[in-house]
Design an enzyme around this catalytic site. Structure first.
Site, PDB file in Angstrom:
ATOM      1  N   GLU A 292       0.811  -1.215   0.000  1.00  8.90           N
ATOM      2  CA  GLU A 292       0.000   0.000   0.000  1.00  8.90           C
ATOM      3  C   GLU A 292       0.844   1.264   0.000  1.00  8.90           C
ATOM      4  OE1 GLU A 292      -2.011  -1.161   3.536  1.00  8.90           O
ATOM      5  OE2 GLU A 292      -0.734   0.103   4.770  1.00  8.90           O
TER       6      GLU A 292
ATOM      7  N   CYS B  30       3.399   8.370   0.805  1.00 12.51           N
ATOM      8  CA  CYS B  30       4.010   7.480   1.788  1.00 12.51           C
ATOM      9  C   CYS B  30       4.102   6.120   1.088  1.00 12.51           C
ATOM     10  CB  CYS B  30       3.074   7.442   2.993  1.00 12.51           C
ATOM     11  SG  CYS B  30       3.494   6.210   4.193  1.00 12.51           S
TER      12      CYS B  30
ATOM     13  N   CYS C  61       6.682  -7.076   7.075  1.00 14.47           N
ATOM     14  CA  CYS C  61       7.815  -6.510   7.806  1.00 14.47           C
ATOM     15  C   CYS C  61       8.304  -7.530   8.822  1.00 14.47           C
ATOM     16  CB  CYS C  61       7.394  -5.231   8.520  1.00 14.47           C
ATOM     17  SG  CYS C  61       8.779  -4.328   9.267  1.00 14.47           S
TER      18      CYS C  61
ATOM     19  N   CYS D 174       6.731  -4.701  15.474  1.00 16.80           N
ATOM     20  CA  CYS D 174       6.409  -3.727  16.526  1.00 16.80           C
ATOM     21  C   CYS D 174       4.976  -4.023  17.002  1.00 16.80           C
ATOM     22  CB  CYS D 174       6.503  -2.304  15.979  1.00 16.80           C
ATOM     23  SG  CYS D 174       8.171  -1.886  15.410  1.00 16.80           S
TER      24      CYS D 174
ATOM     25  N   CYS E 198       1.902  -2.161  15.401  1.00 18.67           N
ATOM     26  CA  CYS E 198       1.876  -1.978  13.939  1.00 18.67           C
ATOM     27  C   CYS E 198       1.130  -3.110  13.240  1.00 18.67           C
ATOM     28  CB  CYS E 198       3.310  -1.902  13.421  1.00 18.67           C
ATOM     29  SG  CYS E 198       3.402  -1.712  11.640  1.00 18.67           S
TER      30      CYS E 198
ATOM     31  N   CYS F 210       0.009   2.442   8.598  1.00 19.27           N
ATOM     32  CA  CYS F 210       0.839   1.338   8.170  1.00 19.27           C
ATOM     33  C   CYS F 210       0.158  -0.044   8.178  1.00 19.27           C
ATOM     34  CB  CYS F 210       2.003   1.351   9.150  1.00 19.27           C
ATOM     35  SG  CYS F 210       3.415   0.474   8.634  1.00 19.27           S
TER      36      CYS F 210
HETATM   37  N1  SAH Z   1       9.749   0.579   9.510  1.00 27.08           N
HETATM   38  C1  SAH Z   1       9.822   2.003   9.446  1.00 27.08           C
HETATM   39  C2  SAH Z   1       8.823   2.642   8.493  1.00 27.08           C
HETATM   40  C3  SAH Z   1       7.414   2.120   8.480  1.00 27.08           C
HETATM   41  S1  SAH Z   1       6.333   2.576   9.766  1.00 27.08           S
HETATM   42  C4  SAH Z   1       9.714   2.602  10.840  1.00 27.08           C
HETATM   43  O1  SAH Z   1       9.484   1.853  11.783  1.00 27.08           O
HETATM   44  O2  SAH Z   1       9.907   3.797  11.002  1.00 27.08           O
HETATM   45  C5  SAH Z   1       6.117   4.299   9.647  1.00 27.08           C
HETATM   46  C6  SAH Z   1       5.646   4.942  10.938  1.00 27.08           C
HETATM   47  O3  SAH Z   1       4.283   4.561  11.224  1.00 27.08           O
HETATM   48  C7  SAH Z   1       6.478   4.489  12.135  1.00 27.08           C
HETATM   49  O4  SAH Z   1       6.832   5.585  12.940  1.00 27.08           O
HETATM   50  C8  SAH Z   1       5.506   3.573  12.845  1.00 27.08           C
HETATM   51  O5  SAH Z   1       5.845   3.446  14.176  1.00 27.08           O
HETATM   52  C9  SAH Z   1       4.177   4.247  12.592  1.00 27.08           C
HETATM   53  N2  SAH Z   1       2.995   3.394  12.843  1.00 27.08           N
HETATM   54  C10 SAH Z   1       2.882   2.069  12.751  1.00 27.08           C
HETATM   55  N3  SAH Z   1       1.638   1.656  13.095  1.00 27.08           N
HETATM   56  C11 SAH Z   1       0.941   2.774  13.395  1.00 27.08           C
HETATM   57  C12 SAH Z   1      -0.409   3.028  13.820  1.00 27.08           C
HETATM   58  N4  SAH Z   1      -1.276   2.040  13.989  1.00 27.08           N
HETATM   59  N5  SAH Z   1      -0.769   4.316  14.042  1.00 27.08           N
HETATM   60  C13 SAH Z   1       0.100   5.332  13.853  1.00 27.08           C
HETATM   61  N6  SAH Z   1       1.365   5.158  13.444  1.00 27.08           N
HETATM   62  C14 SAH Z   1       1.796   3.901  13.221  1.00 27.08           C
END
Ligand code: SAH
Length: 342
Positions: A89, A103, A110, A114, A117, A332
């Site tokens: 996406e 974006c 991934c 996390c 996420c 994400c």
């Molecule tokens: N792997 C990279 C880039 C992808 S995530 C990273 O971790 O930075 C991009 C951003 O979206 C990151 O800061 C991540 O923590 C955030 N993110 C992930 N899930 C989210 C959610 N449910 N709500 C808001 N931000 C989120």
């Protein structure tokens, strides 16, 4: 498969068909600067070369599977299908003040897992190729062209960890900044990472003009470990040294996702202030996009504002982000995850 992003193969094709360099420039401009479709681009080539170019080049390596336009703001979520059937996406953002941004994803799924996420819940499938990374931009450009827009900012904040796919991501950065192709300034591109010190160091020396964003989310080692598996491998202490080195090239953007009762307490604020006191950073406080399958809750807005005000009072440069596209599950991994289940 020769894609339109395979510069060496395109050069061979040019030479085989004896196309004059100025015609090639028109062809490239049609595709990358004017976002024309490929039939229009082929039409600028000499007639004798068109069939060979058409036959030999894959002009589009992703298939647009779905488009969701937000009804509350100007975001559009695009779901693309790869040639081997995976979904990725991208999100196009049209802020009222500011440039049209995208974006983009760097991987299918991934491997960082996390806890907050949605992409992390899918697991890791594979790296995206340079062509697949760039095709997200090309197709978005074609989509926004009728609106009189073009993509002027690119952030690697979609699915995946870009610094675990540096080979393809670096090649994509080279082509994004190539004056003959997209001609984006490095300062218009942001690579966001979970925090992998050696890769961050390599990245900042190879691409000093491109912005680095660190998903910090907590300056307390224990809290961060609960939120992010990678925090166990790369402790905050090590990341701090990397931040100091990286900030020689300019301010690092710190992303701080605010989760209710997890990383928004007074002690968390204090830890953050201490951790970043000596590093030139810009802090982005991010609202959590809630989704089915996660029982985490975002920090309510008044508390987020109070957190931001404390940081500002302590002298930090802070942006309190408002979520764009929350009705289209623009965070994400959310929409793809939804579809996989459905
Ligand atoms: N792997 C990279 C880039 C992808 S995530 C990273 O971790 O930075 C991009 C951003 O979206 C990151 O800061 C991540 O923590 C955030 N993110 C992930 N899930 C989210 C959610 N449910 N709500 C808001 N931000 C989120």
């Amino acid at each position: 498969m020769t894609t339109i992003y395979d510069i060496d193969a395109i050069e061979q094709l040019r030479s085989r068909n004896a196309v004059q360099p100025h015609r090639m420039k028109l062809f490239r401009n049609a595709l990358f600067k004017n976002s024309s479709d490929w039939n229009e681009a082929l039409a600028v080539l000499p007639e004798s070369a068109r069939a060979d170019f058409d036959r030999s080049i894959t002009f589009q390596c992703l298939e647009l599977a779905e488009r969701h336009d937000s009804e509350i703001d100007a975001a559009s979520k695009l779901i693309f299908k790869t040639h081997d059937g995976h979904l990725i996406e991208s999100v196009v953002l049209r802020p009222k003040t500011g440039r049209t941004s995208i974006c983009i994803s760097s991987q299918v799924g991934c491997a960082c897992y996390c806890s907050f996420c949605a992409t992390g819940k899918m697991g890791f499938t594979r790296n995206l190729t340079t062509a697949e990374i760039l095709d997200q931009i090309t197709q978005a450009n074609r989509m926004v062209k009728p609106e009189g827009r073009s993509i002027r900012n690119v952030v690697f904040m979609g699915m995946g960890e870009p610094l675990l796919n540096t080979e393809q991501v670096y090649r994509a950065l080279d082509l994004m900044m190539d004056p003959k192709l997209y001609d984006l300034a490095g300062s218009r591109i942001t690579v966001s990472t979970v925090g992998i010190p050696n890769a961050m160091e390599d990245f900042t020396s190879a691409y000093p003009s491109v912005h680095l964003a660190l998903s910090l989310h907590s300056a307390d080692q224990e809290v961060r470990q609960r939120m992010m598996q990678q925090a166990r491998v790369y402790p905050l202490e090590q990341i701090h040294e990397t931040l100091l080195a990286a900030s020689k090239h300019g301010k690092v953007m710190i992303e701080y996702l605010m989760l209710d009762g997890v990383n928004d307490r007074p002690a968390d604020l204090q830890a953050l202030e201490n951790y970043l006191r000596d590093v030139p950073v810009h802090i982005n406080l991010i609202p959590f996009n809630e989704y089915a399958g996660s029982n985490l809750r975002g920090t309510p807005q008044p508390q987020r504002e109070a957190f931001a005000n404390h940081l500002k009072a302590a002298g930090f440069d802070v942006t309190l982000r408002y979520s764009m596209g929350s009705d289209i599950e623009a965070a994400c991994g959310q929409l793809v995850q939804h579809k996989r289940k459905g």
